[in-house]
Design a protein around this motif. Structure first.
Motif, PDB file in Angstrom:
ATOM      1  N   PRO A  65       0.827  -1.193   0.000  1.00  5.73           N
ATOM      2  CA  PRO A  65       0.000   0.000   0.000  1.00  5.73           C
ATOM      3  C   PRO A  65       0.865   1.247   0.000  1.00  5.73           C
ATOM      4  N   PRO A  66       0.309   2.368  -0.434  1.00  9.66           N
ATOM      5  CA  PRO A  66       1.097   3.603  -0.444  1.00  9.66           C
ATOM      6  C   PRO A  66       1.367   4.090   0.967  1.00  9.66           C
ATOM      7  N   LEU A  67       2.504   4.753   1.120  1.00 10.88           N
ATOM      8  CA  LEU A  67       2.829   5.361   2.393  1.00 10.88           C
ATOM      9  C   LEU A  67       2.335   6.790   2.412  1.00 10.88           C
ATOM     10  N   SER A  68       2.721   7.527   3.440  1.00 12.35           N
ATOM     11  CA  SER A  68       2.291   8.913   3.578  1.00 12.35           C
ATOM     12  C   SER A  68       2.595   9.704   2.321  1.00 12.35           C
ATOM     13  N   ARG A  69       1.674  10.564   1.936  1.00  8.78           N
ATOM     14  CA  ARG A  69       1.863  11.396   0.758  1.00  8.78           C
ATOM     15  C   ARG A  69       2.560  12.707   1.094  1.00  8.78           C
ATOM     16  N   ASN A  70       3.023  12.833   2.320  1.00 10.77           N
ATOM     17  CA  ASN A  70       3.737  14.033   2.710  1.00 10.77           C
ATOM     18  C   ASN A  70       5.162  13.944   2.174  1.00 10.77           C
ATOM     19  N   VAL A  71       5.305  14.171   0.867  1.00  6.59           N
ATOM     20  CA  VAL A  71       6.574  13.970   0.192  1.00  6.59           C
ATOM     21  C   VAL A  71       7.371  15.267   0.193  1.00  6.59           C
ATOM     22  N   ALA A  72       8.588  15.205   0.677  1.00  5.59           N
ATOM     23  CA  ALA A  72       9.468  16.368   0.646  1.00  5.59           C
ATOM     24  C   ALA A  72      10.391  16.255  -0.550  1.00  5.59           C
ATOM     25  N   ARG A  73      10.545  17.333  -1.259  1.00  7.38           N
ATOM     26  CA  ARG A  73      11.403  17.355  -2.444  1.00  7.38           C
ATOM     27  C   ARG A  73      12.432  18.468  -2.308  1.00  7.38           C
ATOM     28  N   ARG A  74      13.431  18.413  -3.150  1.00  5.80           N
ATOM     29  CA  ARG A  74      14.395  19.489  -3.194  1.00  5.80           C
ATOM     30  C   ARG A  74      13.653  20.789  -3.461  1.00  5.80           C
ATOM     31  N   GLY A  75      13.962  21.788  -2.667  1.00  5.63           N
ATOM     32  CA  GLY A  75      13.315  23.075  -2.863  1.00  5.63           C
ATOM     33  C   GLY A  75      12.219  23.344  -1.862  1.00  5.63           C
ATOM     34  N   ASP A  76      11.700  22.306  -1.181  1.00  9.79           N
ATOM     35  CA  ASP A  76      10.684  22.524  -0.158  1.00  9.79           C
ATOM     36  C   ASP A  76      11.330  23.206   1.042  1.00  9.79           C
ATOM     37  N   ALA A  77      10.669  24.197   1.579  1.00  5.56           N
ATOM     38  CA  ALA A  77      11.153  24.919   2.756  1.00  5.56           C
ATOM     39  C   ALA A  77      12.641  25.210   2.636  1.00  5.56           C
ATOM     40  N   PRO A  78      13.041  25.994   1.630  1.00  2.00           N
ATOM     41  CA  PRO A  78      14.457  26.175   1.355  1.00  2.00           C
ATOM     42  C   PRO A  78      15.211  26.752   2.533  1.00  2.00           C
ATOM     43  N   ASP A  95      11.568  12.365  -1.801  1.00  2.00           N
ATOM     44  CA  ASP A  95      12.047  12.118  -3.162  1.00  2.00           C
ATOM     45  C   ASP A  95      13.533  12.437  -3.215  1.00  2.00           C
ATOM     46  N   HIS A  96      14.356  11.408  -3.273  1.00  2.00           N
ATOM     47  CA  HIS A  96      15.801  11.601  -3.337  1.00  2.00           C
ATOM     48  C   HIS A  96      16.216  11.878  -4.774  1.00  2.00           C
ATOM     49  N   PRO A  97      17.113  12.834  -5.002  1.00  2.00           N
ATOM     50  CA  PRO A  97      17.467  13.207  -6.380  1.00  2.00           C
ATOM     51  C   PRO A  97      18.189  12.118  -7.154  1.00  2.00           C
ATOM     52  N   VAL A  98      18.758  11.123  -6.469  1.00  2.00           N
ATOM     53  CA  VAL A  98      19.481  10.053  -7.161  1.00  2.00           C
ATOM     54  C   VAL A  98      18.672   8.768  -7.206  1.00  2.00           C
ATOM     55  N   VAL A  99      18.136   8.328  -6.075  1.00  4.75           N
ATOM     56  CA  VAL A  99      17.473   7.019  -6.022  1.00  4.75           C
ATOM     57  C   VAL A  99      15.957   7.115  -6.125  1.00  4.75           C
ATOM     58  N   GLY A 100      15.406   8.319  -6.045  1.00  8.38           N
ATOM     59  CA  GLY A 100      13.965   8.483  -6.215  1.00  8.38           C
ATOM     60  C   GLY A 100      13.192   8.360  -4.911  1.00  8.38           C
ATOM     61  N   ARG A 101      11.946   7.929  -5.032  1.00  2.52           N
ATOM     62  CA  ARG A 101      11.014   7.886  -3.910  1.00  2.52           C
ATOM     63  C   ARG A 101      11.512   6.909  -2.842  1.00  2.52           C
ATOM     64  N   THR A 102      11.662   7.410  -1.619  1.00  2.00           N
ATOM     65  CA  THR A 102      12.252   6.635  -0.532  1.00  2.00           C
ATOM     66  C   THR A 102      11.441   6.827   0.741  1.00  2.00           C
ATOM     67  N   HIS A 103      11.221   5.743   1.472  1.00  2.00           N
ATOM     68  CA  HIS A 103      10.459   5.781   2.720  1.00  2.00           C
ATOM     69  C   HIS A 103      11.432   5.678   3.889  1.00  2.00           C
ATOM     70  N   PRO A 122      15.378  15.108   1.697  1.00  2.00           N
ATOM     71  CA  PRO A 122      16.333  14.023   1.412  1.00  2.00           C
ATOM     72  C   PRO A 122      17.720  14.324   1.953  1.00  2.00           C
ATOM     73  N   ALA A 123      18.471  13.262   2.209  1.00  2.00           N
ATOM     74  CA  ALA A 123      19.874  13.415   2.584  1.00  2.00           C
ATOM     75  C   ALA A 123      20.635  14.010   1.404  1.00  2.00           C
TER      76      ALA A 123
END
Length: 505
Positions: free
Chosen positions: A40-53, A448-456, A474-475
Motif C-alpha cells: 500500500p502507499p505510504l504517507s503522501r507528505n513527500v518532501a522534495r528538493r526546494g521545499d522549505a528552502p 524524493d531523493h534526487p538520485v534514487v527516487g522515492r524513498t520511505h 532528502p539526505a
C-alpha cells in the motif's frame, strides 16, 4: 550487528499484522484485506528538493584572501539573542513575514516556511562518521537546526558505502535515513587548510558533534580547548566507544563490542554462544543520549552565556538500556530473579501469527484469566506473592500457549481487546512501514531523493505542539553544498577553486 563508532584505520572515532477487527467473541475474523498491486502507499507528505528552502545567513564580504575575518561578530551570539526573543506560547507566524508579533513576545520564522521550529537559528557542524555520531545531529536537524555534515573527499562518510550498490551510488539506506535534511561539504581535515575551514565553521556555529577516538581531534588542532577559545558559546558533543577514561578509552569500538562489554549480550544460542540484541542498541541509543545532552547544554548556555563539552559513549548507551538489570543491592539476602510474568510473552496462534501479550499488573492478569475462561486462576494469591509468583508463571504460561494455538490471531485479538488485556500482533519488519498504526502517526514518511527516487524513511520520533518539526528533506549528495557553505563563510570563488585544486575540498 552493524558497526558503530570509534574505529577505522585512520584512528577515527569512528508476520503479518492482524488488525483488531469486530469479529464476534471466540470466532475467527477475516484476515485484514491484502493491498492489491503490491504494498500500500505510504504517507503522501513527500518532501522534495526546494521545499522549505534553507535561509543562509548573510555572508560577510570576502577579505584577507577571500576568508571572513575572526574579528566579526559571532553568528552564534546573534542567533542566541534571537532565540531568547522567541515566544513560547504561540507558533503562529504570518507566512510572508520574517518576524511577527505573538502577544507578549515574538515568534521568529528563520526558515521562511511560515512556521517556527524549536531549533531555528541553531547551526551544527557534524564531523562524526558512521551511525551513532551522525544520528545525534539528525535529532537536531529534525527540529529545525541547520546541520552541516563534513565528509571525506571522493568517498564520503563511511555509512554511504555500507550496503552500497551501483544503483544507490553512495546513497545507502542508512545514510539516507540518518542524514536527511543536512547539508554536505567535502573537506580533508588532515590538511592545515581543512582545519582552518573547520575553525571558520565553528566561529558561527552553536554545536559540534564528533566521534573520533580520544586525542585525535586535539592532534588535528580542532579539539575542545582550541575550538572553545575560537567560540566560547560552542556546545561540543563528543561520542566515543567506551568512554573517555579507562583501559578501553583509546580503543576502536562498534555496537557489538559495546553491547558485549556492557553485559547486554547475556542471551545465548543453543551452543552457548552469546547473542547480540536484534537491533543496534548502542548505535541507535547513544544518539538519543547525545542529543539530550546537547539540548541540556544549549539550555544552560541561555543562563551562563557559555558552551561546554558533552560526552557519552556506545557503552554508556548499552548500560542505560539496563537501568534495573544492572542495579546491585549488596546486602539483599534474596538473589535477583529474571522476571518472566505469566501472560507477558509471545504466543503462536493457529494461523501461524504470533501475538504479544503484555500482562504485567495483577488486575491485567485477572482480566486475561477470565478472557481465557480460567476463573480459578484469576484470583490465585500467588499473583501478588513475590516469593511464589514464579510458580504461577510457569503453570499459566504453559496453559496460555496451548490455548492460543487453538484459534486464529484475529479471534484472540478480539477476545483480548474486549477484556482490556494489553496485546498486539508481532509484525515482520518488512511489513512495518505499511502498518495502519505507523501510517496514522507518520512514523514513516516519504521523500524524493534526487538520485534514487522515492524513498520511505522513519519519521521524526518526537512531536512538539507549538514548534513542530520540519518537513523531512532528502539526505544530501556527496559535497552537494560545499560551495554554498564556503560562500556563506565569505570565501571568494577564486579561493574555493584553489582549495579544490589543492584537494582540500
Amino acid at each position: 550487528m552493524g558497526p558503530g563508532e570509534s574505529g577505522g584505520p585512520a584512528g577515527r572515532a569512528d508476520g503479518r499484522g492482524a488488525g483488531v477487527g469486530a469479529a464476534h467473541r471466540g470466532q475467527s475474523a477475516p484476515r485484514r484485506a491484502q493491498h492489491q498491486g503490491g504494498r500500500p502507499p505510504l504517507s503522501r507528505n513527500v518532501a522534495r528538493r526546494g521545499d522549505a528552502p534553507h535561509q543562509p545567513s548573510v555572508p560577510a564580504e570576502p577579505r584577507d584572501g577571500g576568508r571572513q575575518g575572526s574579528e566579526s561578530r559571532s553568528v552564534g551570539e546573534a542567533q542566541a539573542g534571537i532565540q531568547r526573543e522567541i515566544a513560547v506560547g504561540s507558533s503562529s507566524v504570518e507566512s510572508d513575514q520574517r518576524v511577527s508579533s505573538t502577544g507578549s513576545g515574538r515568534s521568529i520564522d528563520l526558515r521562511g516556511d511560515g512556521v517556527v521550529h524549536a531549533l531555528d537559528g541553531i547551526k551544527v557542524v557534524d564531523l562524526a562518521i558512521n551511525y551513532a555520531g551522525p544520528t545525534s545531529a539528525t535529532y537536531l536537524v529534525d527540529q529545525g537546526a541547520d546541520v552541516i555534515k563534513v565528509e571525506r573527499r571522493i568517498v564520503g562518510d563511511t555509512s554511504r558505502r555500507a550496503g552500497n550498490t551501483p544503483f544507490l551510488k553512495l546513497n545507502s539506506y542508512a545514510f539516507m535515513a540518518i542524514n536527511r535534511g543536512k547539508r554536505s561539504i567535502t573537506l580533508d581535515i588532515t590538511k592545515t587548510a581543512g582545519q582552518e575551514i573547520v575553525r571558520d565553521l565553528i566561529r558561527g556555529a552553536d554545536v559540534l558533534v564528533e566521534n573520533f577516538r580520544p586525542g585525535v581531534m586535539e592532534r588535528l588542532g580542532i579539539g575542545y580547548d582550541t575550538l572553545s577559545n575560537v567560540n566560547p558559546r560552542l556546545v561540543y558533543g563528543s561520542l566515543t566507544a567506551f568512554g573517555a577514561k579507562g583501559p578501553y578509552a583509546d580503543k576502536a569500538g562498534f555496537d557489538r563490542l559495546a553491547q558485549g562489554l556492557a553485559g547486554a549480550m547475556y542471551r545465548k544460542d543453543t551452543e552457548g554462544r552469546p547473542l547480540p540484541n536484534g537491533i543496534w542498541v548502542s548505535d541507535w541509543g547513544a544518539p538519543m543520549l547525545m542529543a539530550f545532552g546537547i539540548m541540556a547544554a544549549l539550555f544552560a548556555r541561555e543562563r551562563t552565556g557559555r558552551g561546554q563539552r558533552v560526552e557519552s559513549s556506545l557503552m554508556q548507551a548499552a548500560m542505560a538500556m539496563q537501568f534495573s538489570q544492572l542495579t546491585v543491592v549488596e546486602d539483599n539476602p534474596t538473589p535477583p530473579r529474571e522476571e518472566n510474568p505469566a501472560g507477558y510473552n509471545s504466543y503462536r496462534c493457529s494461523d501461524g501469527v504470533y501475538l504479544n501479550i503484555g500482562v504485567y499488573m495483577p488486575h491485567q492478569f485477572s482480566n486475561l484469566c477470565r478472557a481465557l475462561d480460567l476463573p480459578h486462576l484469576a484470583a490465585d494469591p500467588r499473583i501478588t506473592d513475590p516469593l511464589r509468583r514464579h510458580e504461577l508463571d510457569a503453570e499459566v504460561n504453559t496453559i496460555i500457549t496451548a490455548l492460543l494455538e487453538t484459534q486464529p490471531s484475529q479471534a484472540w485479538l478480539d477476545v483480548l481487546v474486549e477484556a482490556d488485556v494489553p496485546c498486539a500482533p508481532i509484525v515482520d519488519r518488512a511489513q512495518v512501514p505499511y502498518e495502519e498504526q505507523v501510517l496514522a502517526n507518520e512514523m514513516m514518511v516519504t521523500v524524493d531523493h534526487p538520485v534514487v527516487g522515492r524513498t520511505h524513511i522513519v519519521g521524526t520520533p518526537v512531536r512538539l505542539s507549538e514548534t513542530p518539526s520540519v518537513p523531512l528533506r532528502p539526505a544530501p549528495t556527496l559535497g552537494e553544498h560545499t560551495d554554498e557553505i564556503l560562500g556563506e563563510l565569505g570565501y571568494a570563488r577564486e579561493r574555493i577553486a584553489d582549495l579544490r585544486e589543492a584537494e582540500v575540498i
